[in-house]
Enzyme design. Structure first.
Site: not given
Length: 1012
Positions: A42, A96
């Site tokens: 991610c 993130h």
């Protein structure tokens, strides 16, 4: 979308998937069938997409790094658009686990929180289905069909609701709108209706699964694949259940996309809005014996990518994108930044590393596209390259894989060792990246903090190391050196050397390991750390943490300047506390009135379990166990200063009938309660060693405020000085006297409660026109703020500030008296106290937010993060269990169990916590908060349902719109009240709140039929 692989209808990844809205979007524009992520995790992927910089150029390779430490000055896409005239709004997870607030004009949830997640319903008991395999396992790897509606689930539903509202509006300037749908990221918890199309007995295994598929994969690849998850899931017989959960989560995410598309297509922006949909990376569900992301194989690197450009919306593409086109050219998400700039005819960004996709948007089938797509792994030098027909994988040790994806789309046959592949390998090698920026490790201060635990009575637990090693940074804040020891599987210790005062020792360790700390010149064990599943900092405090709980009286939510709600308040010292700690934006007390609220706080239990609903139900029973009584056996010196309000008073008719029957029938002004009847309920009898107990001028104390010395016995005194300054003075004296041992201080300021008073020193800080009552409230709060500053300075002077938990909150909201009448200060002792509850509705005495939502700050630098907000619901009930755990105590169970929770681990956790349910009952009202939803039931039959994440919060009653949810919350509330004393829901016997509800809430008649 998050963690979405090719299991969507238009990509054909799994035959059972249900994705009508993804398919609908793909059919209306261009679907890229060979799109790949810049990194299979991610953080590096999203950071690359939003900055336009490849991981090998930036040095950001994995989830543990911090984007703003690696790229502190990079302009991300929304800010770039803002710089060129666009309004940038966003919602949900885009970066993130942070928002980058300065880069957005508007965000939901609020950008300053830096928490991109709305309230989401998660089960309170975890795990639900997949048993934890050990400390190595990510806590969110689990799945369950939840018995909740979409709106009750919240999360992505709330994101799609907010984004949909933006799409339905006309805008004065062009907009950039980012929407982060979190599913199908783990945990795979979604409403049960999304599981129902996938009966477990019908679940098909992944088409890409092949037994022994790793036989031709290099050892380094085998190690990356076999991360234990898949073997554990098979052992628990949960493979099909996991696939079911993933399919259900995709189905849910697709439905949320459908809400967005419907909002766009039915609104005023349909013909002038470019839509780009992408997933940050894929996911493996057993293929190559792997479960998760992070790998170089196509199941992880290949992602859905769709772009729709309406005709005439972009001068760069006047005919728009062709409808239903498919492009098989190898492309990368790095190209999104320059592509958006080209479509919007904005200046190119020179730091962008990817080529624009504009040529492919014009001609999807062109053969002039000569770019390959590179995905960078977590180690510099490791990457995967995707071409039109083949894929090449290169590991940091030089190992290679090669696959013909036309003939072998699941990558079952590694061709890298085949002689006939030499030409293809040479071509990939010659065009692959050769420069790799150095990986930038996260700073120690950015890491989560492990809890330093005191030695339990049964001894230190044994290590159960299980998982891959990673560094943990041990930081010694003791005044002398300490010895760090590893505890083995038989609870035997092995020394790993000394850590000098103020020094940090970085130690490689594994999940589940136990590290004990002891004095360097003896055998005294100071405490231990239990290692979690990731790198962290382990701060060794100077001693057991001290605790200072500061409680203000009738202070509204708005009245701290760090709340950023009003601009006339000045609280620099409390703001400093927030900057060194955690500011809780959804903090509650258990009652909108002084005494019951304080009873809940000081016991950690709903006060109704002790027979207390309101002030006349006092006193606090002598068998109630306070925080102080829990801490005394743990070696803590306990102190109390200020307003107690838990003793019997003239309104306690039932108590007087039992204890003073001669007084029970007298007018209040004639009631006299003798000291021998009050003393059993005083601080001295409820666990406090030292006390300076009183509200305004009359105090009972066992220490001298001038000399600071203890008295031989309790002494009543009178002090005519300004009460806030007196109470601060007493608190400072307690700290001076007890700083050399663990201590707990409960400081209950009597302000800004009426009667209002302040010295000229504080009043002069607030000149200019304003209601006089507001001026006095500001002055009193400013005096409290000065007091907090003095307490912090004293803790610092004694060398114990960093090892002292300071919790600051209020006992309830401000009494506005509806109209905030500025009556004469000396003429209306019970009027508005000048404080404000903005932006919340209602006031003291009500179970609306204005009555029970309060400011709250937690600061403990050795064990809590600094300068963050925590936006999930918390309660004053949490103070007692959190403090007891910090002190090394075990939480009581059974009938004595706390209703609050140990909040310290949650304040350190970036994951969404389990959904909490908070309950309230006061006078003829009862209320429940679960997730973002709040339900209020008034005794006269009125029912209210509110979405507290909405800007309208308690200004809009949604009970008619969501009757199923309202009835469910009513049933939960009724069940809780059946446990109380007295039992049951309000019946409107007195309805003292009627005027408030008439004033603050519009009349409604929801068609609900809740049962009591």
């Amino acid at each position: 979308m998050d963690d979405l692989n090719d299991w969507i209808g238009c990509l054909g990844g799994h035959p059972q998937t249900i994705t009508p809205n993804l398919d609908r979007l793909a059919a209306s524009g261009i679907l890229f069938t060979n799109a790949h992520c810049p990194a299979p995790a991610c953080n590096p992927c999203r950071s690359a997409v939003f900055t336009g910089r490849a991981p090998n150029q930036s040095g950001l390779y994995d989830n543990r790094q911090q984007m703003r430490e690696v790229m502190p000055d990079d302009v991300i896409l929304p800010q770039y658009m803002r710089n060129h005239g666009y309004h940038a709004s966003g919602s949900g997870k885009l970066l993130h686990y942070f928002i980058d607030a300065a880069s957005w004009d508007e965000y939901f949830p609020k950008a300053e929180s830096e928490n991109p997640f709305p309230q989401t319903f998660y089960p309170s008991q975890r795990p639900v289905n997949l048993k934890r395999g050990g400390p190595w396992q990510y806590v969110e790897t689990d799945w369950a069909a939840l018995d909740v509606t979409d709106e009750e689930f919240g999360g992505d539903w709330a994101v799609s609701q907010w984004i949909g509202e933006q799409l339905q509006q006309k805008h004065d300037q062009p907009f950039f709108l980012g929407c982060g749908i979190y599913r199908p990221h783990e945990p795979w918890f979604v409403p049960k209706k999304y599981f129902e199309p996938f009966p477990l007995d019908s679940i098909q295994l992944p088409p890409g699964y092949l037994e022994n598929d790793l036989d031709d994969v290099p050892p380094i690849g085998q190690r990356a694949a076999r991360n234990r998850y898949f073997a554990h899931i098979q052992k628990q017989d949960q493979w099909k259940q996991g696939i079911q959960g993933y399919l259900a989560s995709i189905h849910f995410a697709d439905a949320m996309l459908g809400r967005l598309l419907d909002a766009l297509e039915s609104g005023p922006n349909a013909d002038n809005t470019i839509v780009v949909l992408w997933s940050d990376h894929g996911w493996q569900l057993g293929e190559k014996e792997h479960w998760q992301k992070y790998t170089p194989w196509r199941g992880v690197t290949r992602v859905p990518l769709m772009i729709r450009v309406p005709k005439t919306s972009s001068p760069s593409l006047p005919n728009g994108t062709p409808i239903g086109a498919r492009c098989d050219a190898p492309v990368n998400l790095l190209s999104l930044f320059p592509t958006v700039l080209d479509l919007c005819q904005l200046p190119s960004n020179p730091v962008n590393d990817g080529p624009s996709l504009l040529p492919l948007l014009k001609e999807p089938k062109t053969d002039t596209w000569k770019h390959n797509s590179v995905t960078y792994l977590s180690h510099p030098g490791a990457y995967a390259v995707s071409g039109r027909t083949h894929r090449y994988i290169h590991y940091q040790d030089g190992s290679e894989e090669l696959y013909n994806i036309e003939a072998d789309p699941y990558e079952w046959n590694n061709l890298a060792t085949k002689p006939e592949s030499s030409e293809q390998l040479a071509q990939f090698r010659s065009t692959s990246p050769t420069k790799f920026a150095k990986r930038i490790e996260p700073s120690v201060k950015s890491l989560a903090k492990l809890t330093f635990r005191t030695i339990p009575e049964g001894g230190i637990p044994a290590s159960k190391p299980d998982g891959n090693p990673f560094p943990v940074h041990f930081i010694n804040q003791q005044r002398g050196p300490v010895e760090l020891c590893w505890i083995d599987a038989k609870s035997k210790s092995k020394s790993y050397g000394l850590i000098q005062p103020g020094q940090t020792k970085t130690q490689s360790t594994r999940p589940g390991a136990i590290w004990m700390v002891k004095e360097s010149d003896g055998d005294k064990q100071l405490g231990y750390f239990q290692i979690g599943d990731r790198t962290a900092q382990a701060v060794i405090p100077a001693s057991k943490p001290n605790v200072v709980v500061i409680l203000t009286d009738d202070q509204g939510w708005a009245d701290l300047s760090c709340q950023n709600e009003v601009d006339d308040i000045q609280t620099p010292h409390i703001d400093g506390l927030a900057a060194r700690g955690v500011r809780c934006t959804n903090a509650y007390v258990t009652a909108p009135q002084c005494s019951p609220s304080r009873a809940g706080l000081i016991t950690g239990r709903y006060q109704q379990r002790l027979g207390i609903d309101t002030i006349p139900d006092m006193p606090l029973p002598t068998n109630a166990v306070t925080i102080a009584e829990h801490l005394q056996p743990k070696g803590y010196k306990t102190g109390f200063v200020g307003k107690w309000h838990l003793e019997p008073n003239v309104t306690c008719i039932d108590w007087m009938r039992r204890e003073l029957p001669a007084m029970a029938g007298k007018p209040r002004r004639k009631v006299r309660i003798p000291w021998n009847k009050i003393e059993p309920y005083s601080p001295s009898q409820q666990g406090f060693d030292e006390y300076y107990w009183g509200e305004r001028t009359n105090y009972r104390t066992n220490f001298d405020l001038t000399s600071g010395e203890l008295l031989a016995e309790m002494k009543p005194i009178r002090d005519e000085r300004f009460r806030i300054d007196v109470q601060t003075n007493a608190a400072v004296k307690f700290i001076q006297r007890n700083h050399d041992q663990p201590f707990y201080l409960q400081l209950n300021y009597y302000g800004p409660h009426t009667p209002l008073e302040a010295t000229q020193k504080y009043l002069d800080r607030f000149p200019g026109p304003m209601p006089e009552r507001r001026r006095y409230a500001l002055a009193m709060i400013s005096a409290i703020d000065d007091g907090v500053g003095q307490i912090v300075d004293q803790l610092k002077a004694e060398g114990v500030l960093d090892n002292t938990l300071i919790v600051m909150t209020s006992d309830n909201g401000a009494p506005l008296k509806m109209t905030k009448t500025d009556s004469p200060i000396n003429g209306d002792a019970g009027g508005w106290d000048g404080s404000l509850n903005d932006p919340w509705v209602g006031e003291k005495g009500m179970l609306s937010e204005g009555g029970i939502r309060v400011p709250m700050i937690w600061s403990l630098p050795t064990q809590l993060p600094s300068g963050i907000t925590y936006d999930w619901p918390v309660s004053a009930l949490d103070i007692a269990p959190s403090v007891l755990k910090l002190a090394g105590g075990e939480l009581p169970s059974g009938d004595a169990a706390f209703d609050g929770i140990d909040l310290i681990p949650r304040l350190n956790d970036i994951q969404n916590p389990p959904t909490r349910t908070l309950y309230f009952r006061f006078w003829d009202q009862a209320a429940i908060r679960r997730g973002k939803w709040k339900y209020i039931f008034a005794g006269d039959g009125r029912r209210f349902l509110f979405d507290l994440e909405s800007d309208q919060h308690e200004h809009r009653n949604l009970a008619e719109e969501y009757p199923e949810l309202a009835n469910k919350l009513h049933a939960s509330l009724a069940s809780w009240t059946s446990e109380l004393s007295p039992k049951g829901m309000p019946i409107g016997k007195k309805m003292r709140e009627r005027a408030w509800y008439d004033f603050y809430f519009e009349e409604v008649d929801p068609t609900l039929e809740p049962s009591n």
